[in-house]
Scaffold this motif. Structure first.
Motif, mmCIF file in Angstrom:
data_model
loop_
_atom_site.group_PDB
_atom_site.id
_atom_site.type_symbol
_atom_site.label_atom_id
_atom_site.label_comp_id
_atom_site.label_asym_id
_atom_site.label_seq_id
_atom_site.Cartn_x
_atom_site.Cartn_y
_atom_site.Cartn_z
ATOM 1 N N LEU A 144 0.817 -1.212 0.000
ATOM 2 C CA LEU A 144 0.000 0.000 0.000
ATOM 3 C C LEU A 144 0.851 1.263 0.000
ATOM 4 N N SER A 145 1.987 1.216 0.696
ATOM 5 C CA SER A 145 2.846 2.406 0.767
ATOM 6 C C SER A 145 3.453 2.758 -0.583
ATOM 7 N N ALA A 146 3.500 1.780 -1.502
ATOM 8 C CA ALA A 146 4.077 2.022 -2.832
ATOM 9 C C ALA A 146 3.112 2.733 -3.765
ATOM 10 N N ILE A 147 1.854 2.918 -3.345
ATOM 11 C CA ILE A 147 0.878 3.631 -4.162
ATOM 12 C C ILE A 147 0.943 5.110 -3.781
ATOM 13 N N THR A 148 1.653 5.884 -4.585
ATOM 14 C CA THR A 148 1.903 7.289 -4.273
ATOM 15 C C THR A 148 0.782 8.176 -4.829
ATOM 16 N N ALA A 149 0.900 9.472 -4.572
ATOM 17 C CA ALA A 149 -0.095 10.434 -5.051
ATOM 18 C C ALA A 149 0.585 11.759 -5.348
ATOM 19 N N VAL A 150 -0.067 12.592 -6.168
ATOM 20 C CA VAL A 150 0.470 13.912 -6.504
ATOM 21 C C VAL A 150 -0.499 14.997 -6.045
ATOM 22 N N SER A 151 0.025 16.209 -5.935
ATOM 23 C CA SER A 151 -0.768 17.354 -5.493
ATOM 24 C C SER A 151 -1.259 18.159 -6.691
ATOM 25 N N VAL A 152 -2.389 18.816 -6.514
ATOM 26 C CA VAL A 152 -2.966 19.646 -7.570
ATOM 27 C C VAL A 152 -3.499 20.932 -6.942
ATOM 28 N N ALA A 153 -3.195 22.055 -7.585
ATOM 29 C CA ALA A 153 -3.772 23.342 -7.187
ATOM 30 C C ALA A 153 -4.936 23.639 -8.127
ATOM 31 N N GLU A 177 3.946 22.087 -23.788
ATOM 32 C CA GLU A 177 3.471 23.450 -23.983
ATOM 33 C C GLU A 177 3.574 24.270 -22.704
ATOM 34 N N ASP A 178 3.167 23.662 -21.588
ATOM 35 C CA ASP A 178 3.201 24.357 -20.298
ATOM 36 C C ASP A 178 3.302 23.295 -19.205
ATOM 37 N N PRO A 179 4.450 23.152 -18.577
ATOM 38 C CA PRO A 179 4.620 22.105 -17.561
ATOM 39 C C PRO A 179 3.805 22.335 -16.295
ATOM 40 N N GLY A 180 3.314 23.554 -16.082
ATOM 41 C CA GLY A 180 2.593 23.848 -14.852
ATOM 42 C C GLY A 180 1.094 23.707 -14.966
ATOM 43 N N VAL A 181 0.522 24.080 -16.112
ATOM 44 C CA VAL A 181 -0.927 24.062 -16.290
ATOM 45 C C VAL A 181 -1.355 22.715 -16.866
ATOM 46 N N LEU A 182 -2.229 22.031 -16.131
ATOM 47 C CA LEU A 182 -2.748 20.741 -16.590
ATOM 48 C C LEU A 182 -3.878 20.935 -17.588
ATOM 49 N N GLY A 196 -24.342 32.236 -11.065
ATOM 50 C CA GLY A 196 -24.661 33.234 -10.058
ATOM 51 C C GLY A 196 -25.455 34.389 -10.624
ATOM 52 N N SER A 197 -25.705 35.401 -9.779
ATOM 53 C CA SER A 197 -26.465 36.580 -10.188
ATOM 54 C C SER A 197 -25.795 37.832 -9.634
ATOM 55 N N PRO A 198 -25.351 38.760 -10.485
ATOM 56 C CA PRO A 198 -25.404 38.673 -11.952
ATOM 57 C C PRO A 198 -24.437 37.596 -12.445
ATOM 58 N N PRO A 199 -24.781 36.958 -13.573
ATOM 59 C CA PRO A 199 -23.931 35.864 -14.056
ATOM 60 C C PRO A 199 -22.562 36.352 -14.491
ATOM 61 N N GLY A 200 -21.568 35.510 -14.274
ATOM 62 C CA GLY A 200 -20.207 35.816 -14.704
ATOM 63 C C GLY A 200 -19.567 34.579 -15.302
ATOM 64 N N LEU A 201 -18.665 34.773 -16.232
ATOM 65 C CA LEU A 201 -17.988 33.653 -16.879
ATOM 66 C C LEU A 201 -17.061 32.959 -15.880
ATOM 67 N N ARG A 202 -17.246 31.640 -15.726
ATOM 68 C CA ARG A 202 -16.437 30.880 -14.769
ATOM 69 C C ARG A 202 -15.547 29.875 -15.499
ATOM 70 N N VAL A 203 -14.283 29.810 -15.081
ATOM 71 C CA VAL A 203 -13.358 28.781 -15.558
ATOM 72 C C VAL A 203 -12.573 28.258 -14.364
ATOM 73 N N THR A 204 -12.105 27.028 -14.493
ATOM 74 C CA THR A 204 -11.272 26.420 -13.456
ATOM 75 C C THR A 204 -9.941 26.032 -14.075
ATOM 76 N N VAL A 205 -8.859 26.549 -13.511
ATOM 77 C CA VAL A 205 -7.508 26.243 -13.978
ATOM 78 C C VAL A 205 -6.879 25.251 -13.008
ATOM 79 N N MET A 206 -6.375 24.148 -13.553
ATOM 80 C CA MET A 206 -5.739 23.120 -12.731
ATOM 81 C C MET A 206 -4.230 23.159 -12.942
ATOM 82 N N LEU A 207 -3.504 23.247 -11.836
ATOM 83 C CA LEU A 207 -2.047 23.330 -11.867
ATOM 84 C C LEU A 207 -1.463 22.136 -11.132
#
Length: 315
Positions: A144-153, A177-182, A196-207
Motif C-alpha cells: 500500500l505504501s508504494a501507491i503514491t499520489a500527486v498534489s494539484v492546485a 506546452e506548459d509544464p505547470g498548467v494541466l 450566479g447573479s449577476p452571471p459571470g464567466l467561470r473557468v477552473t484552472v488546474m495546476l
C-alpha cells in the motif's frame, strides 16, 4: 496521451500504467491485438449495470453531471441518510492506528479514545492506511505504501462581461506546452445555471504535474498568490481573458490524486492475496485502487458494501 494522463491523473504518461489507468484500452489491445480495432469492435457482450438513472443518462446522452448545490451535496445527503438510520458519524477524530485483537476484531485508536470494529472499510489513501496498520501486516503495508499520489492546485476564476472564444467542456495542456498548467475547464459552458447573479464567466484552472513537484522539492513557498498569478496568466494566454477576474478561489490539494504507476495491478494483487490468506476483516475502497474519478469511487464503495454484506443492495 500526455495531455490525457495529465487531465485525469495529473501525472506523467511515461510513468503511468495503461493497464491500470485505462483498462479499456489495455483490454482492447489484449483482445484484438490492436487498440483502435478493439475500440471499434467494442468489448462484446458483457453485463452492464442498469437503473432508471443510467437509462436516463444514456437517453439524454449526458457527458458530465453535477448537483445544483455542487458535489458537496452528495456527502451531505449520505450523512443525512445514514444518521437518520442510527449510524454514528465521528468528526474531528482521525484514526491513529489499527490493531488486531485476540478474537479477530479491530481496535481502532482515535487518540484519546478507541473503538472496536468487526470489519473495517478503508477509503483513505493507501499510503496513509499503510502507516496505520499493525506490524504483523507488514507485507500489506509495503504494497500500500508504494501507491503514491500527486498534489494539484485548483484555481476558480470568474470574469464579469467576458466571453469565451471557444465552446466545449474545456481543454488539456501537454507538458511540452506548459509544464505547470494541466488544463482549463469551462464551467460556464458545462453548467451555466451555476454562474450566479449577476452571471459571470467561470473557468477552473488546474495546476500540478512535474512543475508542482519541482516546487515542492525545492522548498518554494506554495502561496495562493503564486497559483492565482499562474492561473490568470494561463487564462489570458490560452483563452484571451486578459482582464482581472472579479472573483478567485485557490485550493491546494496535497497528495490528492493516486498514481497508478507501472506494476500497480501487481500491488493490488499482492494486497488482495494477503487479505485473503490472513482472512483480515479489512476491505479496501476509494481512489487509490481502481479509478480516481467520482464515479469510480462511488462504484468502489458499492463493491465494498457488497463484499461485506454478501449481497447486492436493494437500491
Amino acid at each position: 496521451m500526455d495531455s490525457l494522463c495529465r487531465g485525469v491523473f495529473a501525472g506523467n504518461s511515461r510513468e503511468l500504467s495503461i493497464r491500470s489507468c485505462f483498462p479499456s484500452l489495455f483490454q482492447a489491445e489484449q483482445t484484438h491485438r490492436s487498440v483502435l480495432l478493439g475500440l471499434l469492435l467494442g468489448p462484446g457482450r458483457t453485463p452492464q449495470p442498469d437503473s432508471a438513472l443510467i437509462r436516463q443518462a444514456s437517453a439524454e446522452r449526458w457527458s458530465q453531471w453535477s448537483l445544483r448545490g455542487g458535489l458537496e451535496m452528495l456527502p451531505q445527503a449520505l450523512e443525512t441518510h445514514l444518521t437518520s438510520r442510527g449510524v454514528t458519524v465521528l468528526r474531528g477524530q482521525p484514526v491513529c492506528g489499527l490493531s488486531i485483537q485476540a478474537e479477530g476484531h479491530w481496535k481502532v485508536s482515535l487518540g484519546d479514545s478507541s473503538l472496536e470494529a468487526d470489519h473495517v472499510i478503508s477509503a483513505i489513501p493507501a499510503s496513509v492506511l499503510s502507516k496505520l496498520l499493525p506490524a504483523e501486516t507488514a507485507p500489506l503495508a509495503r504494497a500500500l505504501s508504494a501507491i503514491t499520489a500527486v498534489s494539484v492546485a485548483v484555481v476558480n476564476l470568474q470574469y464579469q462581461g467576458a466571453h469565451l472564444p471557444v465552446q466545449g467542456f474545456g481543454h488539456l495542456v501537454p507538458s511540452s506546452e506548459d509544464p505547470g498548467v494541466l488544463g482549463i475547464v469551462y464551467d460556464s459552458v458545462a453548467f451555466p445555471e451555476q454562474d450566479g447573479s449577476p452571471p459571470g464567466l467561470r473557468v477552473t484552472v488546474m495546476l500540478g504535474g512535474s512543475w508542482l513537484q519541482t516546487l515542492e522539492a525545492s522548498g518554494c513557498v506554495l502561496s495562493q498568490e503564486l497559483f492565482q498569478q499562474r492561473a490568470q496568466e494561463a487564462a489570458a494566454t490560452q483563452l484571451g481573458l486578459k482582464e482581472l477576474p472579479s472573483h478567485c478561489l485557490v485550493h491546494l490539494h496535497k497528495n490528492c490524486i493516486p498514481q497508478y504507476t507501472l506494476g500497480h495491478w501487481q500491488k493490488l494483487e499482492s494486497a488482495r492475496q494477503f487479505l485473503a490468506a490472513h482472512r483480515l476483516p479489512l476491505t479496501l475502497a476509494g481512489a487509490s485502487y481502481e479509478g480516481v474519478a467520482v464515479n469510480d469511487c462511488i462504484e468502489s464503495g458499492r463493491q465494498a458494501a457488497v463484499s461485506v454484506m454478501g449481497t447486492e443492495p436493494n437500491s
